[in-house]
Write an enzyme that holds these catalytic residues in place. Structure first.
Site, PDB file in Angstrom:
ATOM      1  N   HIS A 305      30.818  36.065   8.114  1.00 34.58           N
ATOM      2  CA  HIS A 305      30.217  37.259   7.523  1.00 34.58           C
ATOM      3  C   HIS A 305      30.182  38.352   8.569  1.00 34.58           C
ATOM      4  O   HIS A 305      29.959  38.076   9.741  1.00 34.58           O
ATOM      5  CB  HIS A 305      28.789  36.969   7.046  1.00 34.58           C
ATOM      6  CG  HIS A 305      28.277  37.989   6.096  1.00 34.58           C
ATOM      7  ND1 HIS A 305      27.677  39.149   6.507  1.00 34.58           N
ATOM      8  CD2 HIS A 305      28.310  38.024   4.738  1.00 34.58           C
ATOM      9  CE1 HIS A 305      27.360  39.858   5.442  1.00 34.58           C
ATOM     10  NE2 HIS A 305      27.730  39.219   4.366  1.00 34.58           N
ATOM     11  N   ASP A 362      28.969  33.086  -0.962  1.00 38.55           N
ATOM     12  CA  ASP A 362      29.995  32.680  -1.912  1.00 38.55           C
ATOM     13  C   ASP A 362      30.369  31.207  -1.804  1.00 38.55           C
ATOM     14  O   ASP A 362      31.105  30.689  -2.637  1.00 38.55           O
ATOM     15  CB  ASP A 362      31.270  33.523  -1.702  1.00 38.55           C
ATOM     16  CG  ASP A 362      31.023  34.983  -2.038  1.00 38.55           C
ATOM     17  OD1 ASP A 362      30.383  35.223  -3.074  1.00 38.55           O
ATOM     18  OD2 ASP A 362      31.451  35.860  -1.279  1.00 38.55           O
TER      19      ASP A 362
HETATM   20  N1  ACO Z   1      38.022  31.075   8.573  1.00 42.38           N
HETATM   21  C1  ACO Z   1      38.620  30.994   9.787  1.00 42.38           C
HETATM   22  N2  ACO Z   1      38.432  31.893  10.791  1.00 42.38           N
HETATM   23  C2  ACO Z   1      37.621  32.926  10.534  1.00 42.38           C
HETATM   24  C3  ACO Z   1      36.966  33.077   9.296  1.00 42.38           C
HETATM   25  C4  ACO Z   1      37.191  32.106   8.291  1.00 42.38           C
HETATM   26  N3  ACO Z   1      36.592  32.201   7.102  1.00 42.38           N
HETATM   27  N4  ACO Z   1      36.221  34.202   9.319  1.00 42.38           N
HETATM   28  C5  ACO Z   1      36.397  34.746  10.520  1.00 42.38           C
HETATM   29  N5  ACO Z   1      37.240  33.969  11.262  1.00 42.38           N
HETATM   30  C6  ACO Z   1      37.624  34.195  12.664  1.00 42.38           C
HETATM   31  C7  ACO Z   1      38.628  35.308  12.786  1.00 42.38           C
HETATM   32  O1  ACO Z   1      39.950  34.813  12.720  1.00 42.38           O
HETATM   33  C8  ACO Z   1      38.285  35.896  14.140  1.00 42.38           C
HETATM   34  O2  ACO Z   1      38.806  35.019  15.124  1.00 42.38           O
HETATM   35  P1  ACO Z   1      39.309  35.622  16.546  1.00 42.38           P
HETATM   36  O3  ACO Z   1      38.085  36.242  17.167  1.00 42.38           O
HETATM   37  O4  ACO Z   1      39.830  34.447  17.266  1.00 42.38           O
HETATM   38  O5  ACO Z   1      40.369  36.625  16.191  1.00 42.38           O
HETATM   39  C9  ACO Z   1      36.765  35.779  14.201  1.00 42.38           C
HETATM   40  O6  ACO Z   1      36.451  34.660  13.336  1.00 42.38           O
HETATM   41  C10 ACO Z   1      36.007  37.023  13.720  1.00 42.38           C
HETATM   42  O7  ACO Z   1      36.474  37.317  12.405  1.00 42.38           O
HETATM   43  P2  ACO Z   1      36.721  38.779  11.840  1.00 42.38           P
HETATM   44  O8  ACO Z   1      37.683  38.703  10.696  1.00 42.38           O
HETATM   45  O9  ACO Z   1      37.034  39.703  12.970  1.00 42.38           O
HETATM   46  O10 ACO Z   1      35.265  39.131  11.314  1.00 42.38           O
HETATM   47  P3  ACO Z   1      34.921  40.245  10.272  1.00 42.38           P
HETATM   48  O11 ACO Z   1      33.494  40.567  10.464  1.00 42.38           O
HETATM   49  O12 ACO Z   1      35.903  41.372  10.349  1.00 42.38           O
HETATM   50  O13 ACO Z   1      35.160  39.544   8.844  1.00 42.38           O
HETATM   51  C11 ACO Z   1      34.828  38.269   6.879  1.00 42.38           C
HETATM   52  C12 ACO Z   1      34.154  38.982   8.075  1.00 42.38           C
HETATM   53  C13 ACO Z   1      35.794  39.213   6.176  1.00 42.38           C
HETATM   54  C14 ACO Z   1      33.750  37.877   5.884  1.00 42.38           C
HETATM   55  C15 ACO Z   1      35.568  37.031   7.412  1.00 42.38           C
HETATM   56  O14 ACO Z   1      34.657  36.124   8.022  1.00 42.38           O
HETATM   57  C16 ACO Z   1      36.337  36.299   6.308  1.00 42.38           C
HETATM   58  O15 ACO Z   1      37.484  36.642   6.011  1.00 42.38           O
HETATM   59  N6  ACO Z   1      35.735  35.252   5.643  1.00 42.38           N
HETATM   60  C17 ACO Z   1      36.363  34.588   4.545  1.00 42.38           C
HETATM   61  C18 ACO Z   1      36.228  35.404   3.275  1.00 42.38           C
HETATM   62  C19 ACO Z   1      34.821  35.401   2.723  1.00 42.38           C
HETATM   63  O16 ACO Z   1      34.181  34.346   2.600  1.00 42.38           O
HETATM   64  N7  ACO Z   1      34.352  36.588   2.331  1.00 42.38           N
HETATM   65  C20 ACO Z   1      33.017  36.745   1.713  1.00 42.38           C
HETATM   66  C21 ACO Z   1      32.073  37.444   2.653  1.00 42.38           C
HETATM   67  S1  ACO Z   1      30.461  37.528   1.938  1.00 42.38           S
HETATM   68  C22 ACO Z   1      30.599  38.798   0.822  1.00 42.38           C
HETATM   69  O17 ACO Z   1      31.304  39.742   1.019  1.00 42.38           O
HETATM   70  C23 ACO Z   1      29.847  38.707  -0.393  1.00 42.38           C
END
Ligand code: ACO
Length: 426
Positions: A305, A362
């Site tokens: 998140h 979610d």
């Molecule tokens: N699975 C694997 N790796 C992940 C995940 C995941 N679900 N989420 C983040 N990471 C990793 C990224 O690859 C990144 O790794 P790095 O630092 O080695 O490059 C690190 O964790 C940080 O992730 P970011 O994408 O930079 O974080 P951001 O804050 O931009 O994204 C997000 C947040 C979009 C929610 C992300 O965690 C994600 O894609 N999750 C899966 C989709 C999801 O569940 N979305 C619902 C969110 S809740 C809502 O909106 C209601």
């Protein structure tokens, strides 16, 4: 309190704003003017506040979520969705009388123009319900053309009541279109949530009895989704509304923003992922490895998140609720076991621990929606139905505060000036 920015040998004093929970923010709104061009850049707004707001408080480090000061745990355990909607929009919990009047006003508007059915008819049965709901919400404008005078509380109230009343009808119609059922207006003698269920599921040749277990679970889910401060769809609603586009246009844009799998669309993506793991033989370790592999686009949906770097408090409540609802309805869903297995592995895995990736709202909500008989591609529509009061509250706050049009700046990194070349010489 002030902060000082030093750049190119010059110092700029900038005011610091402190919120009611002691959060500090440097107000950079005058920086460009003072410095002759210096701006800040923050793609994805990871570190940028877009507004001051009195609606929702969220502390991602400590896993705290409060609507107007009330904790999400207390509201989910005790309140009705409509009470929470009133609280978010108007700032205080309603008295019984205020709630009754609010609901009566909603019931008066809980119909949509018959001609809207022609628009719905134009969609193929295969259309995703989120696209249908977004389009129909926008189409409502054509049938309710008077623009809202935001200086009139009465005008504002009328627009809010209309969208709260008509949006659930559109959501239910999107499902009925998909399932080939005749359109239905439900029953004004029922509660708001109970009526949503009836509008969605009543068969033309059969009475529909609302199951209290189902209604109570849906009530809780809607409350948990009702607001989440400046997330992607809410920021969209505020920014669209900031151009003085109307409430319905702003909400329609919010629905579109919510649809994406990185935002509200994740609830559908989680169930599809869990199903895929089940079909593949249930090897969670294989999918964990894929999620960690930087060369693999696969992400563990429902994990991570932007703001929560600790347990999402909504996910805690939903996980407990998933066990209760499935137990009460006598349903055994193998994907619940897969979800719990994945969560356990992720919480012990250094990749997820180091990046502070926890289950989000979610991760378990889809399992409950499924147990309530809601089809997978309606999950994000249910999220939108829950988020509607939050979008309205944020839009209202933005308009009442007369916030300026949302218009970020950029750092241009393209070509410098060059002369036009005639097409024959290229
Ligand atoms: N699975 C694997 N790796 C992940 C995940 C995941 N679900 N989420 C983040 N990471 C990793 C990224 O690859 C990144 O790794 P790095 O630092 O080695 O490059 C690190 O964790 C940080 O992730 P970011 O994408 O930079 O974080 P951001 O804050 O931009 O994204 C997000 C947040 C979009 C929610 C992300 O965690 C994600 O894609 N999750 C899966 C989709 C999801 O569940 N979305 C619902 C969110 S809740 C809502 O909106 C209601």
């Amino acid at each position: 309190m002030n902060a000082t920015i030093e750049f190119d040998g010059k110092k700029y004093e900038l005011p610091v704003i402190t919120g009611s929970e002691k959060e500090n923010a440097i107000d950079i709104s005058k920086l460009r003017g003072q410095s002759g061009g210096l701006i800040t850049i923050d793609p994805g707004f990871k570190n940028t506040g877009s507004c001051e707001s009195k609606i929702t408080f969220l502390n991602g480090e400590e896993g705290i979520l409060r609507y107007r000061g009330y904790s999400i745990e207390e509201l989910a355990a005790n309140a009705s969705f409509l009470e929470v909607a009133y609280l978010l929009i108007f700032g205080e919990l309603p008295t019984q009388n205020e709630l009754d009047n609010f609901f009566d006003d909603i019931k008066e508007e809980s119909h949509v123009d018959e001609e809207m059915k022609k628009i719905l008819d134009g969609f193929p049965k295969s259309a995703h319900p989120m696209g249908v709901v977004s389009s129909l919400t926008n189409a409502l404008i054509a049938f309710n053309p008077s623009s809202v005078n935001v200086d009139s509380e009465e005008d504002m109230y009328k627009a809010i009541i209309k969208i709260l009343a008509k949006f659930p009808v559109l959501c239910a119609w999107a499902l009925r279109k998909r399932t080939g059922q005749p359109l239905d207006y439900g029953d004004n003698d029922l509660g708001y949530v109970e009526n949503v269920l009836k509008m969605m599921f009543k068969k033309p040749n059969k009475d529909y009895e609302v199951d209290p277990v189902v209604a109570s679970a849906l009530n809780k889910l809607l409350i948990l989704h009702a607001d989440h401060e400046q997330n992607c769809s809410t920021s969209t609603v505020r920014i669209v509304g900031s151009s003085h586009a109307g409430l319905f246009a702003s909400i329609s844009a919010g629905v579109s923003a919510l649809w994406g799998p990185l935002h509200g669309g994740a609830n559908q993506a989680v169930i599809e992922m869990l199903e895929a793991i089940k079909e593949d033989g249930g090897d969670t370790k294989k999918f964990m490895a894929k999620a960690k592999d930087k060369n693999d686009p696969f992400r563990l949906m429902g994990f991570g998140h932007r703001v929560y770097k600790n347990f999402d408090p909504r996910a805690k409540i939903i996980k407990k609720s998933a066990d209760e609802v499935l137990g009460n309805l006598g349903i055994q869903d193998p994907v619940l076991d897969i979800a719990k297995g994945l969560e356990k592995e992720a919480l012990e895995d250094s990749y997820f621990v180091d990046r502070k990736l926890y289950p989000n709202v979610d991760f378990y909500s889809g399992i409950i929606y499924r147990a309530l008989g809601i089809p997978t591609d309606m999950f994000t529509v249910m999220f939108a139905l829950g988020r509607l009061p939050g979008w309205i509250a944020q839009w209202r706050e933005m308009r009442l505060k007369k916030e300026p049009i949302g218009r970020p700046r950029q750092v241009y990194t393209g070509e410098n000036h060059r002369a036009y070349t005639n097409i024959n010489n290229r």
